[in-house]
Design an enzyme around this catalytic site. Structure first.
Site, mmCIF file in Angstrom:
data_model
loop_
_atom_site.group_PDB
_atom_site.id
_atom_site.type_symbol
_atom_site.label_atom_id
_atom_site.label_comp_id
_atom_site.label_asym_id
_atom_site.label_seq_id
_atom_site.Cartn_x
_atom_site.Cartn_y
_atom_site.Cartn_z
ATOM 1 N N SER A 63 0.795 -1.244 0.000
ATOM 2 C CA SER A 63 0.000 0.000 0.000
ATOM 3 C C SER A 63 0.818 1.280 0.000
ATOM 4 O O SER A 63 0.264 2.350 -0.268
ATOM 5 C CB SER A 63 -0.902 0.041 1.234
ATOM 6 O OG SER A 63 -2.161 -0.462 0.929
ATOM 7 N N LYS A 66 0.616 3.596 -2.871
ATOM 8 C CA LYS A 66 -0.524 4.486 -3.074
ATOM 9 C C LYS A 66 -0.124 5.962 -2.931
ATOM 10 O O LYS A 66 -0.776 6.846 -3.486
ATOM 11 C CB LYS A 66 -1.655 4.105 -2.110
ATOM 12 C CG LYS A 66 -2.184 2.695 -2.427
ATOM 13 C CD LYS A 66 -3.099 2.098 -1.365
ATOM 14 C CE LYS A 66 -3.455 0.651 -1.750
ATOM 15 N NZ LYS A 66 -4.202 -0.075 -0.707
ATOM 16 N N TYR A 188 -3.320 -2.292 -10.686
ATOM 17 C CA TYR A 188 -3.302 -2.040 -9.227
ATOM 18 C C TYR A 188 -2.377 -3.044 -8.516
ATOM 19 O O TYR A 188 -1.530 -2.660 -7.696
ATOM 20 C CB TYR A 188 -4.732 -2.122 -8.668
ATOM 21 C CG TYR A 188 -4.779 -2.182 -7.157
ATOM 22 C CD1 TYR A 188 -4.487 -1.066 -6.382
ATOM 23 C CD2 TYR A 188 -5.082 -3.379 -6.497
ATOM 24 C CE1 TYR A 188 -4.497 -1.133 -4.997
ATOM 25 C CE2 TYR A 188 -5.096 -3.452 -5.112
ATOM 26 C CZ TYR A 188 -4.801 -2.332 -4.367
ATOM 27 O OH TYR A 188 -4.797 -2.398 -2.992
ATOM 28 N N TYR A 240 -4.679 2.914 7.713
ATOM 29 C CA TYR A 240 -5.956 2.191 7.767
ATOM 30 C C TYR A 240 -6.760 2.671 8.980
ATOM 31 O O TYR A 240 -6.743 3.855 9.300
ATOM 32 C CB TYR A 240 -5.732 0.672 7.825
ATOM 33 C CG TYR A 240 -4.603 0.147 6.989
ATOM 34 C CD1 TYR A 240 -4.618 0.313 5.606
ATOM 35 C CD2 TYR A 240 -3.536 -0.521 7.552
ATOM 36 C CE1 TYR A 240 -3.591 -0.201 4.821
ATOM 37 C CE2 TYR A 240 -2.511 -1.035 6.771
ATOM 38 C CZ TYR A 240 -2.538 -0.859 5.409
ATOM 39 O OH TYR A 240 -1.522 -1.354 4.641
ATOM 40 N N VAL A 258 1.070 -3.831 3.803
ATOM 41 C CA VAL A 258 0.994 -5.147 4.447
ATOM 42 C C VAL A 258 2.250 -6.002 4.215
ATOM 43 O O VAL A 258 2.370 -7.072 4.786
ATOM 44 C CB VAL A 258 -0.266 -5.945 4.028
ATOM 45 C CG1 VAL A 258 -1.528 -5.271 4.544
ATOM 46 C CG2 VAL A 258 -0.312 -6.171 2.533
HETATM 47 N N1 GLU Z 1 -2.149 -5.213 -2.343
HETATM 48 C C1 GLU Z 1 -2.726 -5.165 -1.032
HETATM 49 C C2 GLU Z 1 -4.235 -5.372 -1.127
HETATM 50 O O1 GLU Z 1 -4.823 -4.886 -2.025
HETATM 51 C C3 GLU Z 1 -2.391 -3.854 -0.412
HETATM 52 C C4 GLU Z 1 -2.889 -3.785 0.978
HETATM 53 C C5 GLU Z 1 -2.026 -2.987 1.884
HETATM 54 O O2 GLU Z 1 -0.792 -2.984 1.838
HETATM 55 O O3 GLU Z 1 -2.651 -2.345 2.714
HETATM 56 O O4 GLU Z 1 -4.820 -6.034 -0.328
#
Ligand code: GLU
Length: 304
Positions: A63, A66, A188, A240, A258
């Site tokens: 993530s 992003k 993505y 989050y 994650v």
């Molecule tokens: N590729 C992971 C997902 O879509 C990213 C989640 C993350 O790192 O928060 O679940």
């Protein structure tokens, strides 16, 4: 400030946490990583690099990517971006489907999965060669042409990516995806699969801390005010449904993934990256969060 000495003290203090938490295994390829790793790297705006631990072992940034997607989208669309995605903390799990339904297809912010899937759609519509252009930008930020996608991790995530597929379908239903669902998901997952080590991640976050130089990498140009706003979204939405706790404990704009990585900035002074794969129940690195909490406590440097 003797950052080197402080990092050494922190390393001793967090050692008892080395086996606490669980690495993400819902992406099968991530379950193979040795979870008992820890690295931290600070890059200052003066160009000093201070590091400790496993700083040269690449990991999946997930993530954290992003932040880079948001930077590209904001530079392309400016404020118009916010008609497709919000900028409020979600208070819900990063992959919440219920919230997206209640919000009628407008994701709460760009750092939850739904928001980042919309960013991937925007990039697909606006970049001439999306996979290449995205990677070029990330390489420029990291100052390293060896940074790359990990196609095995991306394929592994696609194979089990049922919830993200459900999110993409719901976005399409609410007419917030222009491109083909499969193409958006593919892009993505590829963005999430980017591999970096702590040194590269720290360096790639430096432009978000640096208040002296212009943010200009290839065709991606951000004003100082846009950089400030990206930091604001990191602060409020970067962890989050742990964002409040992270703000309370650490007090630096940051983004976790994650894969166990965290990138954060102390505006005007440094960028820092940590990596340790074991996560707490909200999906954030246990050792990484503790290390950053101690860093801002010992240095007395935080935005608060
Ligand atoms: N590729 C992971 C997902 O879509 C990213 C989640 C993350 O790192 O928060 O679940």
């Amino acid at each position: 400030m003797d950052y080197k000495k402080i990092l050494e003290e922190i390393a001793v203090e967090i050692e008892p946490l080395r086996h606490v938490g669980r690495q993400a295994d819902y992406i099968p390829a991530l379950a193979k990583v040795n979870p008992d790793r820890f690295g931290i790297c600070i890059t200052t705006t003066d160009g000093d690099v201070i590091e400790w631990g496993d700083v040269s072992e690449p990991f999946s940034i997930q993530s954290i990517t992003k932040v880079f997607s948001l930077s590209m989208c904001l530079s392309m669309l400016g404020e118009k971006l916010w008609s497709r995605v919000g900028k409020e903390p979600s208070g819900a799990a990063f992959n919440s489907l219920i919230q997206l339904e209640l919000d009628r297809g407008i994701p709460r912010n760009p750092f939850i999965n739904a928001g980042a899937i919309v960013l991937a759609d925007i990039l697909l519509s606006n970049l001439a060669d999306p996979e290449k252009d995205y990677l070029d930008f990330v390489r420029e930020l990291a100052g390293d042409s060896h940074v790359d996608y990990d196609r095995e991790v991306a394929a592994s995530e696609r194979e089990k990516g049922y919830i993200n597929a459900a999110i993409a379908n719901m976005l399409k239903y609410y007419e917030n995806l222009d491109n083909d669902i499969e193409d958006v998901l593919h892009f993505y997952f590829l963005q999430c699969s980017v591999r970096m080590d702590c040194r590269q991640l720290s360096r790639s976050f430096l432009p978000f801390a640096d208040r002296r130089s212009e943010f200009l990498f290839g065709s991606v140009r951000l004003t100082a005010s846009q950089v400030k706003r990206i930091n604001a979204v990191m602060q409020t939405c970067g962890f989050y449904n742990d964002a409040g706790e992270y703000s309370y404990l650490v007090g630096l704009p940051g983004k976790s993934g994650v894969g166990g990585g965290i990138g954060a900035v102390y505006p005007g002074r440094y960028a820092v990256a940590t990596w340790s794969p074991r996560l707490n129940e909200k999906g954030n690195s246990v050792m990484g969060m503790k290390a950053l909490e101690l860093l801002t406590t010992y240095t007395r440097e935080s935005i608060f």
